[in-house]
Design an enzyme around this catalytic site. Sequence first.
Site, PDB file in Angstrom:
ATOM      1  N   PRO A 124      42.158  36.764  43.572  1.00  0.00           N
ATOM      2  CG  PRO A 124      42.960  35.158  42.163  1.00  0.00           C
ATOM      3  CD  PRO A 124      43.283  36.359  42.901  1.00  0.00           C
ATOM      4  CD  GLU A 125      43.327  31.261  47.429  1.00  0.00           C
ATOM      5  OE1 GLU A 125      42.874  30.606  48.373  1.00  0.00           O
ATOM      6  OE2 GLU A 125      44.530  31.338  47.172  1.00  0.00           O
ATOM      7  CG  HIS A 134      45.713  44.599  30.186  1.00  0.00           C
ATOM      8  ND1 HIS A 134      45.951  44.142  28.905  1.00  0.00           N
ATOM      9  CD2 HIS A 134      46.929  44.838  30.720  1.00  0.00           C
ATOM     10  CE1 HIS A 134      47.254  44.102  28.687  1.00  0.00           C
ATOM     11  NE2 HIS A 134      47.877  44.528  29.775  1.00  0.00           N
ATOM     12  NE  ARG A 162      48.436  35.282  33.894  1.00  0.00           N
ATOM     13  CZ  ARG A 162      48.912  34.372  34.746  1.00  0.00           C
ATOM     14  NH1 ARG A 162      49.065  34.676  36.021  1.00  0.00           N
ATOM     15  NH2 ARG A 162      49.226  33.182  34.331  1.00  0.00           N
TER      16      ARG A 162
END
Length: 299
Positions: free
Chosen positions: A2-3, A97, A115
């Site tokens: 993520p960043e 997922h 998640r």
Amino acid sequence: MPELPEVETLVRGLQWLIGQKIDTARVHRERVIRPTSRAALRKALIGATFDGVTRRGKYILFHMKAKEPACDFILLGHLGMTGRMYRLTAKASLPKHAAIVLKLSKDRFVFEDTRYFGRFTLELAPLAELGPEPLSEDFTIENFGELLSGSAQPIKVKLLDQKMVAGLGNIYASEALFRAFISPSLPARKLTKQQVAALHAAIRQVLDQAIKSATRFQLDFGGKANQNRLFYFGTEAGSNSDSEQLQVYDREGKPCVRCHTKIQRIVQAGRSTFFCPHCQARDRHTRKREWLQRQDSNL
DNA sequence: CACCATGTTCCTTG
DNA sequence: CCAAGGAACATGGT
């Protein structure tokens, strides 16, 4: 993944989408599209064509061309903690997922997110809350200093606020403070002008360097190899010749790359912060001068 | 079992 | 109203 640097790298890797038309849209996890409804998202997407993929902070903007030109729209993506986006061939099996699957003329576009903290939505409101892009002209020392001056929060915590700097996250916040010789627990308003300038420069440097290091090797967004690590993690990918990758993050107890003091881990606002207690001493002035002098005398 | 994880948002407390 | 802290979200790795 993520960043900002990872999102930027992903966006560059998603340019193949441009010109692709969506045949079918499957929403496997409704959570990631909220507050947009399944029906509304499918109605907008099916038959639409990708016209551009850009980034703002940690958000991915899919610029879509609708059937009727007047209805062009933007689809907003966010990877959360574990999101990934990649191309999957028609016959390959879907990951456990898979949150969203878009069938294109040939292959499929998959948004996988173990998640399910990520987003894939028509709701654009979050964009309005973002601060300046750190690598653009909008991010100025003056404005940055202004925003910091009002706050008593620890500087590390403040840096995670997306209104301050769009796209900075937990890893690069620690990295930037280390490079600027600033204690993570120093209240934001106590930074001197020099410290504000140093931090401003460090943020840009750290993000820019991460993006550049990612462009140096082949990234496999869908592959197993990267499943549980950010692309800058580990030794297999990028961290050889350019030694200076992550200097403090996740290095608790290991020697500071500058002074060999043990790196410390503390918890701020529920998140880990890593720093060198010597280089980033909270009191007194700057350890930077001291360090620079040593560098000098070593030459 | 315990604790940790790149992010954001909501809720409570002051 | 604002700030700060904590929990929640959901799953997996060590």
